[in-house]
Design a protein around this motif. Sequence first.
Motif, PDB file in Angstrom:
ATOM      1  N   ARG A 103      44.506  40.773  50.748  1.00  0.00           N
ATOM      2  CA  ARG A 103      43.106  40.979  51.103  1.00  0.00           C
ATOM      3  C   ARG A 103      42.218  40.196  50.136  1.00  0.00           C
ATOM      4  NH1 ARG A 103      41.280  46.971  52.492  1.00  0.00           N
ATOM      5  NH2 ARG A 103      42.907  46.503  54.036  1.00  0.00           N
ATOM      6  N   GLY A 104      41.303  39.431  50.700  1.00  0.00           N
ATOM      7  CA  GLY A 104      40.409  38.604  49.897  1.00  0.00           C
ATOM      8  C   GLY A 104      40.986  37.247  49.543  1.00  0.00           C
ATOM      9  N   GLN A 105      42.267  37.005  49.925  1.00  0.00           N
ATOM     10  CA  GLN A 105      42.911  35.726  49.627  1.00  0.00           C
ATOM     11  C   GLN A 105      43.206  34.914  50.887  1.00  0.00           C
ATOM     12  OE1 GLN A 105      43.603  34.471  46.500  1.00  0.00           O
ATOM     13  NE2 GLN A 105      42.337  36.177  45.815  1.00  0.00           N
ATOM     14  N   GLU A 106      42.587  35.300  51.997  1.00  0.00           N
ATOM     15  CA  GLU A 106      42.818  34.585  53.246  1.00  0.00           C
ATOM     16  C   GLU A 106      42.315  33.132  53.121  1.00  0.00           C
ATOM     17  OE1 GLU A 106      41.158  37.412  52.947  1.00  0.00           O
ATOM     18  OE2 GLU A 106      42.185  38.954  54.137  1.00  0.00           O
ATOM     19  N   PRO A 107      42.940  32.204  53.834  1.00  0.00           N
ATOM     20  CA  PRO A 107      42.538  30.797  53.761  1.00  0.00           C
ATOM     21  C   PRO A 107      41.075  30.598  54.175  1.00  0.00           C
ATOM     22  CG  PRO A 107      44.671  31.010  54.809  1.00  0.00           C
ATOM     23  CD  PRO A 107      44.140  32.397  54.669  1.00  0.00           C
ATOM     24  N   THR A 108      40.408  29.697  53.480  1.00  0.00           N
ATOM     25  CA  THR A 108      39.009  29.377  53.732  1.00  0.00           C
ATOM     26  C   THR A 108      38.903  28.073  54.526  1.00  0.00           C
ATOM     27  OG1 THR A 108      38.803  28.074  51.713  1.00  0.00           O
ATOM     28  CG2 THR A 108      38.404  30.464  51.533  1.00  0.00           C
ATOM     29  N   GLU A 109      37.697  27.714  54.889  1.00  0.00           N
ATOM     30  CA  GLU A 109      37.469  26.439  55.565  1.00  0.00           C
ATOM     31  C   GLU A 109      37.867  25.271  54.663  1.00  0.00           C
ATOM     32  OE1 GLU A 109      36.521  23.582  58.339  1.00  0.00           O
ATOM     33  OE2 GLU A 109      36.850  25.735  58.579  1.00  0.00           O
ATOM     34  N   LEU A 110      37.594  25.388  53.368  1.00  0.00           N
ATOM     35  CA  LEU A 110      38.010  24.340  52.425  1.00  0.00           C
ATOM     36  C   LEU A 110      39.530  24.229  52.379  1.00  0.00           C
ATOM     37  CD1 LEU A 110      37.400  22.215  50.301  1.00  0.00           C
ATOM     38  CD2 LEU A 110      37.282  24.054  48.583  1.00  0.00           C
ATOM     39  N   ASP A 111      40.225  25.374  52.403  1.00  0.00           N
ATOM     40  CA  ASP A 111      41.684  25.353  52.453  1.00  0.00           C
ATOM     41  C   ASP A 111      42.159  24.594  53.680  1.00  0.00           C
ATOM     42  OD1 ASP A 111      42.177  26.910  50.129  1.00  0.00           O
ATOM     43  OD2 ASP A 111      41.860  28.764  51.258  1.00  0.00           O
ATOM     44  N   ARG A 112      41.536  24.867  54.806  1.00  0.00           N
ATOM     45  CA  ARG A 112      41.932  24.196  56.050  1.00  0.00           C
ATOM     46  C   ARG A 112      41.785  22.685  55.919  1.00  0.00           C
ATOM     47  NH1 ARG A 112      40.101  22.004  60.763  1.00  0.00           N
ATOM     48  NH2 ARG A 112      37.982  21.963  59.933  1.00  0.00           N
ATOM     49  N   GLU A 113      40.654  22.237  55.389  1.00  0.00           N
ATOM     50  CA  GLU A 113      40.416  20.798  55.257  1.00  0.00           C
ATOM     51  C   GLU A 113      41.424  20.151  54.322  1.00  0.00           C
ATOM     52  OE1 GLU A 113      36.372  20.370  54.055  1.00  0.00           O
ATOM     53  OE2 GLU A 113      35.549  21.187  55.921  1.00  0.00           O
ATOM     54  N   LEU A 114      41.703  20.816  53.192  1.00  0.00           N
ATOM     55  CA  LEU A 114      42.637  20.258  52.221  1.00  0.00           C
ATOM     56  C   LEU A 114      44.056  20.207  52.779  1.00  0.00           C
ATOM     57  CD1 LEU A 114      41.409  21.925  48.891  1.00  0.00           C
ATOM     58  CD2 LEU A 114      41.222  19.516  49.543  1.00  0.00           C
ATOM     59  N   ARG A 115      44.453  21.245  53.483  1.00  0.00           N
ATOM     60  CA  ARG A 115      45.825  21.292  54.002  1.00  0.00           C
ATOM     61  C   ARG A 115      46.019  20.335  55.178  1.00  0.00           C
ATOM     62  NH1 ARG A 115      47.098  27.827  53.591  1.00  0.00           N
ATOM     63  NH2 ARG A 115      45.977  28.121  51.628  1.00  0.00           N
ATOM     64  N   LEU A 116      44.976  20.126  55.955  1.00  0.00           N
ATOM     65  CA  LEU A 116      45.057  19.091  56.984  1.00  0.00           C
ATOM     66  C   LEU A 116      45.314  17.734  56.338  1.00  0.00           C
ATOM     67  CD1 LEU A 116      42.156  20.053  59.434  1.00  0.00           C
ATOM     68  CD2 LEU A 116      44.565  19.815  60.055  1.00  0.00           C
ATOM     69  N   GLU A 117      44.633  17.462  55.247  1.00  0.00           N
ATOM     70  CA  GLU A 117      44.759  16.173  54.568  1.00  0.00           C
ATOM     71  C   GLU A 117      46.086  16.029  53.833  1.00  0.00           C
ATOM     72  OE1 GLU A 117      42.612  13.765  50.866  1.00  0.00           O
ATOM     73  OE2 GLU A 117      41.586  15.453  51.820  1.00  0.00           O
ATOM     74  N   GLN A 118      46.519  17.096  53.158  1.00  0.00           N
ATOM     75  CA  GLN A 118      47.670  16.998  52.260  1.00  0.00           C
ATOM     76  C   GLN A 118      49.009  17.233  52.954  1.00  0.00           C
ATOM     77  OE1 GLN A 118      46.753  19.850  49.197  1.00  0.00           O
ATOM     78  NE2 GLN A 118      45.071  18.635  48.356  1.00  0.00           N
TER      79      GLN A 118
END
Length: 267
Positions: A103-118
């Motif tokens: 709880r409180g550690q769910e992926p964020t929009e920034l996480d999504r962008e970084l993981r798409l790239e990496q």
Amino acid sequence: MSAVRVQPGNSPVILAFPHSGTHVPPEIFSRLNTEGQVLRDTDWHLHRLYDGLLPGATIVAAQFHRYVIDANRDPLGASLYPGQNTTGLIPLTNFDGKPIWQRGQEPTELDRELRLEQFFAPYHAALSREIARVKALHGTAILYDCHSIRSIIPFLFEGRLPDLNLGTNSGQTCAPELEAAAGRVVASAAGFSHVVNGRFRGGWTTRHYGQPHANVHAVQMELAQSTHLNTETPPFAYDEAKADGLRLHLSDLLKELETLAPELPRG
């Protein structure tokens, strides 16, 4: 660790493994809850199952786990199966509908962008390059997308899943001749149930790359894990006796696709 492993081959067939990777970077793994850290929804032991079945086949395999980001989902987040339960680009639950993040550690929009790239982008860049290379060699390329899943998951489907689930997005991702030939092989697999374009008709990879008019054909094979695992619960052990029987039919299928490749109509 590299996001993707590539083994180039000289066959017209490419084996893609988007969900068999188990690597989760420590900073991401620490955000998963106890259930998430089990990595329950891995396509367990597929590399071992397919190893050596088609000498010369190209292999493109994601090294990262689908909980990091799912390499077989629309990068824009569109559902593959509207109206049905499924998991997203970065899953919030497992296939049982249970949360996988603290709880409180769910992926964020920034996480999504970084993981798409990496992660997502390098995998699909490698897959695109290999499809282009194989097509240049043979005039056509056949992408065989390798998957497996637990045979009983009420959150996703009713009852027990057939053993062999062949998907072509209802015939859109490959030539009719290829779908028919693959269908005949799975139908003749003694001791195994099958379906063509049932619950799993092909994910984003199959639908995105399967362009028969451009001489790229794609099929997805979703295997019920009961066909090759000792148990579909931890430790998800490989059952060599079960797997050996299945490997005979998978070998027949891959060899049929390879043999058929020169005969497919050219766009």
